[in-house]
Scaffold this active site. Sequence first.
Site, PDB file in Angstrom:
ATOM      1  N   ASP A 152       0.865  -1.176   0.000  1.00 22.16           N
ATOM      2  CA  ASP A 152       0.000   0.000   0.000  1.00 22.16           C
ATOM      3  C   ASP A 152       0.904   1.229   0.000  1.00 22.16           C
ATOM      4  O   ASP A 152       1.553   1.529   1.015  1.00 22.16           O
ATOM      5  CB  ASP A 152      -0.908   0.018   1.240  1.00 22.16           C
ATOM      6  CG  ASP A 152      -1.990  -1.059   1.206  1.00 22.16           C
ATOM      7  OD1 ASP A 152      -1.727  -2.150   0.661  1.00 22.16           O
ATOM      8  OD2 ASP A 152      -3.080  -0.812   1.746  1.00 22.16           O
ATOM      9  N   LYS A 215      -6.915   3.381  -3.563  1.00 21.27           N
ATOM     10  CA  LYS A 215      -7.302   3.407  -2.152  1.00 21.27           C
ATOM     11  C   LYS A 215      -7.526   4.856  -1.722  1.00 21.27           C
ATOM     12  O   LYS A 215      -6.753   5.743  -2.078  1.00 21.27           O
ATOM     13  CB  LYS A 215      -6.200   2.748  -1.319  1.00 21.27           C
ATOM     14  CG  LYS A 215      -6.416   2.750   0.178  1.00 21.27           C
ATOM     15  CD  LYS A 215      -5.276   1.992   0.869  1.00 21.27           C
ATOM     16  CE  LYS A 215      -5.320   2.145   2.377  1.00 21.27           C
ATOM     17  NZ  LYS A 215      -4.180   1.450   3.048  1.00 21.27           N
ATOM     18  N   LYS A 251     -10.239   0.301  -2.536  1.00 26.46           N
ATOM     19  CA  LYS A 251     -10.136   0.104  -1.094  1.00 26.46           C
ATOM     20  C   LYS A 251     -10.434   1.414  -0.360  1.00 26.46           C
ATOM     21  O   LYS A 251      -9.589   2.293  -0.294  1.00 26.46           O
ATOM     22  CB  LYS A 251      -8.743  -0.398  -0.708  1.00 26.46           C
ATOM     23  CG  LYS A 251      -8.549  -0.599   0.798  1.00 26.46           C
ATOM     24  CD  LYS A 251      -7.152  -1.119   1.121  1.00 26.46           C
ATOM     25  CE  LYS A 251      -6.898  -1.165   2.624  1.00 26.46           C
ATOM     26  NZ  LYS A 251      -5.530  -1.654   2.953  1.00 26.46           N
TER      27      LYS A 251
END
Length: 315
Positions: A152, A215, A251
Amino acid sequence: MPTIAPAFADVTSSDSALRRFLHGLPGVDAVGLEARAASLGTRSIKTTAKAYAIDLAISMIDLTTLEGADTPGKVRALAAKAVNPDPTDRTTPKTAAVCVYPDMVATAKAALGGADVKVASVATAFPAGRAALDVKLADTRDAVAAGADEIDMVIDRGAFLSGRYMKVFEEIRAVKEASGAARLKVIFETGELSTYDNIRRASWLGMMAGADFIKTSTGKVAVNATPANTLLMLEAVRDFRAQTGVQVGVKPAGGIRTSKDAIKFLVLVNETAGGDWLDNHWFRFGASSLLNDLLMQRQKLATGRYSGPDYVTVD
């Protein structure tokens, strides 16, 4: 380097071409976006569908601990909870992943013991993203070498907001290459991007650069995932797949704490991107406290009784 979709080779050939493309995307109708997100959030979910949605949401959680005070013991406990969220009911799904800092990846990997739960790691000088590229790449490689299945990364919001889109694009591409076989989630920190137009631009920039997921947030700022910014990103992945044939995950992270919240987001997924995204390979919740509420609601559906917070472990 990762291959750029042929449709975007010209678009990403120069800073000026990339800027023209991103600023040529349709403007976002903020009022319409927020109204649609609010409307979808009022959908009534019946008991059987609710039970399915709760299990689906559990299976989509990246169970997360990203604190300076994290210890190996805390990470091992989190891994145990990811594998067996409710020790009193072995039918409870596993979470999708455990998300930790790079120095805790090896601990998480060992604690999972081969269970079908991914290890995700934040990298690239999370959460600020303020570091030289070689430092970010070393951070990424260290996490992958320790066993991370997913990375991430955070974008350089300063570069993005000052219009240096090619710098952000090239950085994502470099981190993608450094990630090897690990899937890459690109974090925009939507609360710092100021406008919906910027969130749409960041979504397309990230996808063109090779993100496997886009995300919303780090969970470390005041405004994190919202129904509206997630809806906007779902529209982007839907449109990107229609144009390129490439599917990208989404996400939302930060601020999603209750089963009711999670189910609203699942409705957004189904009604916007479609059922193909209703799977933890394509949709995740970045969360820590959400799992506890899902477990309590799950037990209530099964027994008719609300057990209260003592029923679940405190992370």
